[in-house]
Design a protein around this motif. Structure first.
Motif, PDB file in Angstrom:
ATOM      1  N   UNK A 189       0.707  -1.454  -0.027  1.00 31.42           N
ATOM      2  CA  UNK A 189       0.030  -0.188   0.136  1.00 31.42           C
ATOM      3  C   UNK A 189       0.848   1.454   0.030  1.00 31.42           C
ATOM      4  N   UNK A 190       2.079   1.263   0.599  1.00 34.31           N
ATOM      5  CA  UNK A 190       2.799   2.473   0.763  1.00 34.31           C
ATOM      6  C   UNK A 190       3.380   2.849  -0.520  1.00 34.31           C
ATOM      7  N   UNK A 191       3.690   1.681  -1.490  1.00 33.90           N
ATOM      8  CA  UNK A 191       4.614   2.166  -2.732  1.00 33.90           C
ATOM      9  C   UNK A 191       3.629   2.605  -3.740  1.00 33.90           C
ATOM     10  N   UNK A 192       2.383   2.506  -3.607  1.00 33.06           N
ATOM     11  CA  UNK A 192       1.414   2.782  -4.769  1.00 33.06           C
ATOM     12  C   UNK A 192       1.365   4.175  -4.943  1.00 33.06           C
ATOM     13  N   UNK A 193       1.496   5.330  -3.990  1.00 35.53           N
ATOM     14  CA  UNK A 193       1.569   6.649  -4.183  1.00 35.53           C
ATOM     15  C   UNK A 193       2.821   7.064  -4.963  1.00 35.53           C
ATOM     16  N   UNK A 194       3.964   6.242  -5.078  1.00 35.67           N
ATOM     17  CA  UNK A 194       5.113   6.508  -5.761  1.00 35.67           C
ATOM     18  C   UNK A 194       5.340   5.878  -7.238  1.00 35.67           C
ATOM     19  N   UNK A 195       3.990   5.059  -7.476  1.00 34.41           N
ATOM     20  CA  UNK A 195       3.972   4.867  -8.957  1.00 34.41           C
ATOM     21  C   UNK A 195       3.641   5.920 -10.212  1.00 34.41           C
ATOM     22  N   UNK A 196       3.366   5.425 -11.221  1.00 33.01           N
ATOM     23  CA  UNK A 196       2.893   6.481 -12.186  1.00 33.01           C
ATOM     24  C   UNK A 196       1.676   7.424 -11.882  1.00 33.01           C
ATOM     25  N   UNK A 197       1.909   8.847 -12.022  1.00 33.72           N
ATOM     26  CA  UNK A 197       0.847   9.542 -11.551  1.00 33.72           C
ATOM     27  C   UNK A 197       0.393   9.664 -10.169  1.00 33.72           C
ATOM     28  N   UNK A 198       1.379   8.977  -9.181  1.00 37.08           N
ATOM     29  CA  UNK A 198       1.178   8.882  -7.749  1.00 37.08           C
ATOM     30  C   UNK A 198       1.206  10.176  -7.149  1.00 37.08           C
ATOM     31  N   UNK A 199       0.923  10.647  -6.116  1.00 37.91           N
ATOM     32  CA  UNK A 199       1.025  12.017  -5.431  1.00 37.91           C
ATOM     33  C   UNK A 199       2.012  11.935  -4.219  1.00 37.91           C
ATOM     34  N   UNK A 200       2.865  10.730  -4.238  1.00 40.87           N
ATOM     35  CA  UNK A 200       3.927  10.639  -3.225  1.00 40.87           C
ATOM     36  C   UNK A 200       3.472  10.833  -1.632  1.00 40.87           C
ATOM     37  N   UNK A 201       4.400  11.694  -0.794  1.00 42.58           N
ATOM     38  CA  UNK A 201       3.772  12.080   0.405  1.00 42.58           C
ATOM     39  C   UNK A 201       2.754  12.608   0.544  1.00 42.58           C
ATOM     40  N   UNK A 202       2.179  13.080  -0.393  1.00 40.54           N
ATOM     41  CA  UNK A 202       0.757  14.100  -0.305  1.00 40.54           C
ATOM     42  C   UNK A 202      -0.274  12.943  -0.293  1.00 40.54           C
ATOM     43  N   UNK A 203      -0.076  11.697  -0.335  1.00 38.11           N
ATOM     44  CA  UNK A 203      -1.084  10.660  -0.446  1.00 38.11           C
ATOM     45  C   UNK A 203      -1.844  10.622   1.196  1.00 38.11           C
ATOM     46  N   UNK A 204      -3.041  10.541   1.137  1.00 33.38           N
ATOM     47  CA  UNK A 204      -3.842  10.471   2.533  1.00 33.38           C
ATOM     48  C   UNK A 204      -3.217   9.334   3.422  1.00 33.38           C
ATOM     49  N   UNK A 205      -2.414   8.458   3.172  1.00 36.20           N
ATOM     50  CA  UNK A 205      -1.838   7.235   3.941  1.00 36.20           C
ATOM     51  C   UNK A 205      -0.587   8.102   4.558  1.00 36.20           C
TER      52      UNK A 205
END
Length: 437
Positions: A189-205
């Motif tokens: 789950x923690x890697x998904x925001x760093x994939x293509x078009x992800x929002x990185x540390x801005x993700x709600x997680x």
């Protein structure tokens, strides 16, 4: 004219005799399978350990699995058999639940999460068709299978040919299978925001949870380009009756796999990257990366020795190697003991050891500069012992009935498996065979 009539009569007689002989042969030829048979098989499996690949080589490996399978064998005629094999497996896994460990309360690799990945169903249907020659010395078969689970779908096709010689004392066989698999890649789950078009540390997680350790979590994560995997196998077999009490066999198998051979949700932690945590759960540095080709070879042999009317010894040995650096040895012995005409006991023992794959890296030993890495302890170096015991009941007269089916046999077996790591498992299996009256 008389000569023509005589010749004509001889031809008619020969043809009539030939047809009568063929009809008689067909009528009295022993069927390959006398009547429809139904097998119901079930098992209950449990395991535990402290080296979960989902959490990078640490954490709980607790899992339970229950299966149920029906196998229906139908004689189409004297020579042909159609078999349908359908099964369902339902599992609950504390390990796979930690694909998303942050969905309910404090996260910890040694505790199960209640997420959707905690449990799932696996289903399979296989249809096979076999044909035997009139003299029963040639047998060919073909099969088609379909399997599905939440993260993959598989279609397989295969076939085999068997030839018997020397009054059926010698047997040669060849078989081949092709499996076409498609992954539905699911990442931690923690890697998904760093994939293509992800929002990185801005993700709600990350905005709703506090990152401890290194707060600048920034994994070098790239989703897999392809989610397909093809597997091809070719096998050769040789069996020989060496003595009226001894039978031996040899087998040689080749397997070639291509495509996505990594498991997308299995984490890896690098030794040269600062640690980042949410609660007690360490955030992944990457998922395992393995080559997209693997070639396997297995060479094995069996020797069955009929000691007397009470005891039979069944021995087995196999040597295995692949181009990932794994070599293994398997040796087993089973000694069926017939205590009555109906009851047989099955004590058994199996030993297994293997070397580690070239790409195996325990927790926090891989480097971010490595090309390939995995913390899956199935690819580590280990020894394993398995002890088993079973009992079989056979009623050749099928006195017990369910509707139109007589109960031919019941099998109950238990196996305890232990590695010299923390991993252990146990399984209990049952089997019921019915034949149609």
């Amino acid at each position: 004219m008389k000569r023509i009539i005589i010749i004509f009569c001889l031809i008619v007689f020969a043809k009539t005799y030939s047809q009568t002989s063929q009809d008689s042969t067909t009528e009295y030829k022993k069927r390959v399978l006398e009547t429809t048979e139904i097998d119901f098989l079930s098992s209950y499996y449990t395991q535990d350990g402290d080296n979960a690949a989902v959490s990078g080589g640490i954490g709980t490996e607790e899992l339970t699995d229950a299966t149920g399978t029906f196998v229906v064998s139908i004689p189409l005629n004297d020579d042909d058999i159609l078999t349908i094999d359908a099964g369902v497996s339902a599992y609950t896994s504390a390990s796979s639940s930690n694909i998303d460990p942050f969905d309910d309360g404090p996260a910890d690799p040694f505790q199960a999460s209640s997420g959707a990945s905690r449990s799932d169903l696996w289903g399979n249907v296989t249809g096979s068709y076999s044909h035997s020659s009139d003299d029963r010395n040639k047998i060919w078969s073909t099969k088609l299978s379909v399997s599905t689970e939440y993260d993959y779908f598989s279609v397989g096709i295969g076939g085999s040919y068997t030839r018997l010689f020397n009054e059926k004392n010698t047997e040669l066989s060849i078989s081949g299978n092709v499996f076409i698999d498609t992954w539905n890649a699911i990442y931690p789950i923690e890697l998904r925001p760093f994939g293509e078009n992800g929002n990185g540390l801005n993700n709600s997680l990350f905005t709703r949870n506090n990152i401890t350790g290194n707060p600048n979590y920034n994994p070098n994560f790239t989703p897999f380009d392809s989610e397909g995997r093809n597997s091809y196998s070719l096998g050769f077999g040789f069996s020989q009756i060496l003595h009226r009490n001894i039978q031996g066999s040899l087998a040689l198998d080749f397997v070639q796999q291509q495509g996505l051979l990594s498991t997308p949700f299995q984490r890896v932690y690098f030794s040269d990257v600062p640690e980042s945590f949410i609660n007690n759960f360490q955030l992944a540095d990457d998922v395992e990366k393995l080559p997209d080709n693997r070639f396997k070879v297995a060479i094995g042999g069996r020797l069955n020795w009929y000691l007397n009317e009470v005891v039979v010894l069944r021995t087995f040995y196999r040597y295995y190697f692949d181009d990932w650096g794994i070599t293994s040895h398997t040796a087993s012995i089973e000694a069926p003991i017939k205590i009555t005409d109906k009851f047989t006991l099955y004590p058994s023992y199996r030993f297994y050891n293997q070397t580690a794959a070239d790409y195996f890296k325990p927790y926090e030993t891989a480097l971010s500069t490595d090309e390939f890495y995995t913390s899956d302890y199935d690819l580590s170096e280990y020894n394993a012992n398995q002890f088993g015991f079973g009992v079989s009941y056979t009623d050749i007269f099928t006195k017990a009935h369910i509707w139109k089916f007589g109960l031919k046999s019941i099998d109950l077996k238990f196996y305890q498996y232990d590695r010299d790591t923390s991993f252990s498992s146990s399984i209990i299996t049952t089997g019921f065979k019915f034949i149609m009256d």
